[in-house]
Design an enzyme around this catalytic site. Sequence first.
Site, PDB file in Angstrom:
ATOM      1  N   SER A   1       0.848  -1.185   0.000  1.00 10.84           N
ATOM      2  CA  SER A   1       0.000   0.000   0.000  1.00 10.84           C
ATOM      3  C   SER A   1       0.881   1.232   0.000  1.00 10.84           C
ATOM      4  O   SER A   1       1.942   1.255   0.637  1.00 10.84           O
ATOM      5  CB  SER A   1      -0.899   0.035   1.238  1.00 10.84           C
ATOM      6  OG  SER A   1      -1.549   1.289   1.360  1.00 10.84           O
TER       7      SER A   1
ATOM      8  N   TYR B   1      -1.847  -0.569  10.090  1.00 11.42           N
ATOM      9  CA  TYR B   1      -1.872  -1.017   8.702  1.00 11.42           C
ATOM     10  C   TYR B   1      -0.631  -0.526   7.960  1.00 11.42           C
ATOM     11  O   TYR B   1       0.013  -1.289   7.228  1.00 11.42           O
ATOM     12  CB  TYR B   1      -3.134  -0.498   8.025  1.00 11.42           C
ATOM     13  CG  TYR B   1      -3.269  -0.883   6.567  1.00 11.42           C
ATOM     14  CD1 TYR B   1      -3.514  -2.196   6.190  1.00 11.42           C
ATOM     15  CD2 TYR B   1      -3.164   0.080   5.565  1.00 11.42           C
ATOM     16  CE1 TYR B   1      -3.650  -2.551   4.858  1.00 11.42           C
ATOM     17  CE2 TYR B   1      -3.298  -0.258   4.224  1.00 11.42           C
ATOM     18  CZ  TYR B   1      -3.537  -1.570   3.875  1.00 11.42           C
ATOM     19  OH  TYR B   1      -3.667  -1.921   2.553  1.00 11.42           O
TER      20      TYR B   1
END
Length: 243
Positions: A135, A154
């Site tokens: 990501s 995350y």
Amino acid sequence: METSQRVALVTGGSRGIGAGIVRRLTNDGVRVAFTYLKSKELADDLARETGALAIQADSGAEDAVRSSVDETVRHFERLDVLVNNSYAATGLPIEQLPMAEFDRMFQVNVRGTWIAIQEALKHIGNGGRIVNIGSIFADHLPTGEVMRTGHAAYSMAKAGLAGMTRALARELAPKGITINTVQPGLILTDAATQEIAEHMTSLTPVGFGGNPADVAGVVAYLASLESRFVTGSTWDVDGGFGA
């Protein structure tokens, strides 16, 4: 390029970016297996559409991950490409994040990827390709109030994934196996709410969000024999968000 004999396993492939990758690879002539957790109807539909093999597996569970690799090899009798696309995420700030959810993110995003690679390496040989889907949040976080909190765990997990890629690139190079990370930015799937999509679009220089095919095109190159001189790298597919 001859791809009809190559076999790929895509984790988390029933929807969104994963489904886009399955469609692109099968369109390119690669024989594909993909895992899914709960979306059996979507997985069955995608399998019928593409001819891919759907495997139910929890990417956070060691036995399930290893079994999905073994089932792919039993079905196709080889494995050439592993695409680690499964992910777990939450949007809670640090004070509210239960440790069970924290642990789940690392079980899926980091530990599950590690196990999948470990198992796949029993079968992948010279010319093999591993692609980890990370990501852009591993390197860059959005400004503004809309997404100010809730991304620390995350981001940390995806940063760990990128570090894993770089280290394994050196370890696997003598075997003729490449490994790279693709870091998507705003990709318009059912996981992106309208508020987040609008905010991320405002921060993306090209002025629009990407779609799964944009990510899948990069993955297809990194999964191909043409990418033999590319390893240990990070490919941002983010419309300039991190520029």
